[in-house]
Design an enzyme around this catalytic site. Sequence first.
Site, PDB file in Angstrom:
ATOM      1  N   GLU A 122      14.113   8.027  59.447  1.00  0.00           N
ATOM      2  CA  GLU A 122      13.868   6.596  59.534  1.00  0.00           C
ATOM      3  C   GLU A 122      13.650   6.287  61.020  1.00  0.00           C
ATOM      4  O   GLU A 122      14.495   6.636  61.854  1.00  0.00           O
ATOM      5  CB  GLU A 122      15.084   5.829  59.005  1.00  0.00           C
ATOM      6  CG  GLU A 122      14.834   4.349  58.984  1.00  0.00           C
ATOM      7  CD  GLU A 122      16.027   3.532  58.488  1.00  0.00           C
ATOM      8  OE1 GLU A 122      16.982   4.112  57.944  1.00  0.00           O
ATOM      9  OE2 GLU A 122      15.968   2.307  58.667  1.00  0.00           O
ATOM     10  N   ARG A 144      25.791  17.500  56.161  1.00  0.00           N
ATOM     11  CA  ARG A 144      25.448  16.919  57.446  1.00  0.00           C
ATOM     12  C   ARG A 144      26.152  17.716  58.542  1.00  0.00           C
ATOM     13  O   ARG A 144      27.278  18.160  58.378  1.00  0.00           O
ATOM     14  CB  ARG A 144      25.977  15.487  57.409  1.00  0.00           C
ATOM     15  CG  ARG A 144      25.656  14.602  58.542  1.00  0.00           C
ATOM     16  CD  ARG A 144      26.100  13.184  58.168  1.00  0.00           C
ATOM     17  NE  ARG A 144      25.077  12.562  57.352  1.00  0.00           N
ATOM     18  CZ  ARG A 144      24.050  11.869  57.868  1.00  0.00           C
ATOM     19  NH1 ARG A 144      23.963  11.689  59.165  1.00  0.00           N
ATOM     20  NH2 ARG A 144      23.153  11.348  57.093  1.00  0.00           N
ATOM     21  N   LYS A 150      22.736   7.373  64.526  1.00  0.00           N
ATOM     22  CA  LYS A 150      21.846   6.577  65.363  1.00  0.00           C
ATOM     23  C   LYS A 150      22.460   5.226  65.693  1.00  0.00           C
ATOM     24  O   LYS A 150      22.276   4.699  66.786  1.00  0.00           O
ATOM     25  CB  LYS A 150      20.489   6.409  64.665  1.00  0.00           C
ATOM     26  CG  LYS A 150      19.599   7.626  64.830  1.00  0.00           C
ATOM     27  CD  LYS A 150      18.298   7.486  64.073  1.00  0.00           C
ATOM     28  CE  LYS A 150      18.520   7.696  62.601  1.00  0.00           C
ATOM     29  NZ  LYS A 150      17.278   7.756  61.827  1.00  0.00           N
TER      30      LYS A 150
HETATM   31  P1  ATP Z   1      21.795   8.479  61.185  1.00  0.00           P
HETATM   32  O1  ATP Z   1      23.081   8.107  60.570  1.00  0.00           O
HETATM   33  O2  ATP Z   1      21.935   9.189  62.469  1.00  0.00           O
HETATM   34  O3  ATP Z   1      20.825   7.355  61.243  1.00  0.00           O
HETATM   35  P2  ATP Z   1      20.311   9.332  58.966  1.00  0.00           P
HETATM   36  O4  ATP Z   1      20.585  10.370  57.958  1.00  0.00           O
HETATM   37  O5  ATP Z   1      20.339   7.920  58.539  1.00  0.00           O
HETATM   38  O6  ATP Z   1      21.210   9.590  60.205  1.00  0.00           O
HETATM   39  P3  ATP Z   1      17.523   9.697  58.952  1.00  0.00           P
HETATM   40  O7  ATP Z   1      16.521   9.275  59.945  1.00  0.00           O
HETATM   41  O8  ATP Z   1      17.547   9.009  57.648  1.00  0.00           O
HETATM   42  O9  ATP Z   1      18.937   9.583  59.659  1.00  0.00           O
HETATM   43  O10 ATP Z   1      17.492  11.268  58.751  1.00  0.00           O
HETATM   44  C1  ATP Z   1      16.350  12.056  58.628  1.00  0.00           C
HETATM   45  C2  ATP Z   1      16.745  13.378  58.065  1.00  0.00           C
HETATM   46  O11 ATP Z   1      17.671  14.038  58.923  1.00  0.00           O
HETATM   47  C3  ATP Z   1      17.416  13.227  56.718  1.00  0.00           C
HETATM   48  O12 ATP Z   1      16.923  14.191  55.836  1.00  0.00           O
HETATM   49  C4  ATP Z   1      18.870  13.457  57.031  1.00  0.00           C
HETATM   50  O13 ATP Z   1      19.524  13.974  55.940  1.00  0.00           O
HETATM   51  C5  ATP Z   1      18.809  14.429  58.209  1.00  0.00           C
HETATM   52  N1  ATP Z   1      19.996  14.291  59.048  1.00  0.00           N
HETATM   53  C6  ATP Z   1      20.422  13.190  59.690  1.00  0.00           C
HETATM   54  N2  ATP Z   1      21.583  13.420  60.330  1.00  0.00           N
HETATM   55  C7  ATP Z   1      21.905  14.708  60.093  1.00  0.00           C
HETATM   56  C8  ATP Z   1      23.006  15.555  60.474  1.00  0.00           C
HETATM   57  N3  ATP Z   1      24.008  15.115  61.230  1.00  0.00           N
HETATM   58  N4  ATP Z   1      22.983  16.833  60.041  1.00  0.00           N
HETATM   59  C9  ATP Z   1      21.980  17.281  59.290  1.00  0.00           C
HETATM   60  N5  ATP Z   1      20.932  16.549  58.885  1.00  0.00           N
HETATM   61  C10 ATP Z   1      20.894  15.269  59.282  1.00  0.00           C
HETATM   62 MG    MG Z   2      19.152   6.845  57.369  1.00  0.00          MG
END
Ligand code: ATP
Ligand code: MG
Length: 559
Positions: A40, A264, A274
């Site tokens: 995102e 994760r 983020k």
């Molecule tokens: P954040 O909480 O940092 O915003 P998010 O999962 O909402 O993390 P996205 O932009 O939706 O962030 O994530 C893009 C991809 O990266 C998704 O497939 C997510 O599962 C993966 N991802 C995000 N954070 C992690 C993590 N800590 N470890 C492994 N994969 C991750």
């Molecule tokens: Mg997200």
Amino acid sequence: MTTEIEKEKTETSNFLEEIIEAHIAEGRYPGGILTRFPPEPNGYLHVGHATSICLNFGLAQKYGGKCNLRYDDTNPVTEETEYVDSILADVRWLGFEPAGIFYASDYFQQLYDYAIDLIKKGHAYVDDSTAEEIAAMKGTPTEPGKDSPYRSRSVEENLDLFQRMRAGEFAEGSKTLRAKIDMASPNMIMRDPLLYRIKFAHHHRSGDDWCIYPMYDWAHGQSDSIEGITHSICTLEFVPHRELYDWCIEKLGIWPSKQYEFARRNLSYTVVSKRKLLKLVNEGHVAGWDDPRMPTISAMRRRGYTALAIRDWAKRIGIAKRENLVDLSLLEFCVREDLNRLATRAMAVLDPLKVVITNYPDGPGELMEIENNPEDPSAGSRKLPFSNQIWIEQEDFMENPPPKFFRLSPGTMARLKGAYIIQCDEVVKDAEGKPVELRCTYFPDSRSGSDTSGLKPKTTIHWVCGRCSIPGEVRLYDRLFTVEDPANDEREFLELINPDSLKVVPNAMLEASLADGKVGDKFQFLRLGYFTPDPDSTPERPVFNRTVTLKDAWAKAKG
Ligand code: ATP
Ligand code: MG
């Protein structure tokens, strides 16, 4: 001894590969596998995303498939073009090129058409309940929910209302589109989930074309299906969403992509969310998204981490089915391994103490030939100026040394790296008694490479020429947080910031060749660690970041 990480790796790292190999063996995907990385665009990518990128692109590479980059940009409020650009740059810097670059927002019309189809099939309805009413009717994991009074609207009425939602006739929050599934499902996600909400917000790509936006559950699986993603890999919190993912695809009768989950990755002594990182940036706790103390990919790049080291690290930790903290020192170990291979050796003195060599001719002296990288003979050598005035580290001298101190003190010897052996004869002190100058003699027959002196000093120290070295700023970093797992502490994470995470050395003395260092160049400053020029650097005032120290804490812990 097997470490926690190695143990976990052997137990779990291959479960996605096993699934894919089984699919290949049964010929399920004759066109090859297709994965995607779906960020995102609401912030910069962090080290957790790096593991997901390495996993998705890595699986595609390993099995001769492809991997898309898809911006999951269905939430107009938090998304920005700046983030979109940084994400692609980070993916490429890590060493991967997306097979296709897509935006979930490009599918808004298709997703809307799918919603119309779902309504026509009697599987969705427009609900006038407020968010609070919907929450109150949801039930609990042990009690079934209640049907909304709007659940039994006719297909015609739902079609009419949904089209008018899209046309902008209704206020934000006044209506939603919900899937009509099962208000008694043991899986709370299946209790008539929201598919669309009204939002009069400007979108970074679709502008003001839309005033209804699809929810994650109505965008993700369908986008996967549109692109033909064979293995849609996400993190564990989406396990309960899988049932809905499959339900939507089945009811629409569209191409069946499939979701798989892994744990994760969280890194010790930092936060990977983020939202939290945005807070650190917005409240000025760090200098920006790429502040070298941040766990973002852009910060790691600025700090001097290499893409190869990050990929190597991701491979070593593998994937897991259980969430856990990954030790920061393993990542640092991978960075050291790569930098040891490729960093140019140089000398710098962080806390300079002047040395005058009383028996060496005054004026510019000899040029000392020094190899640029003992790990890589092809890196060649350079000529380092020597003279009767040099700088050494304050801490390499002690006037009254304890028994095991082998560096300089009155009457003792040390070898200057790549040059001569010197002996300390006299210490000059300021009014407070602080040493400000050492007066030494050198042994002319002790030159490195042609040493016939027979002297055996116990230590070699680094130095730079007092006549031609250049002053520069050096930034030393430590962990951003004082506790291992700041995200899971009862205290607010902002209270756990390490006040000493940045130490600026304003006036280090650097060997003159470092003035030519460019952003991206990698150096090992002898005995001090690995360093890289910061973008703040100018030829007049070089600025170096310490990427990582030389000390191998990881190997020690393992031993
Ligand atoms: P954040 O909480 O940092 O915003 P998010 O999962 O909402 O993390 P996205 O932009 O939706 O962030 O994530 C893009 C991809 O990266 C998704 O497939 C997510 O599962 C993966 N991802 C995000 N954070 C992690 C993590 N800590 N470890 C492994 N994969 C991750
Ligand atoms: Mg997200």
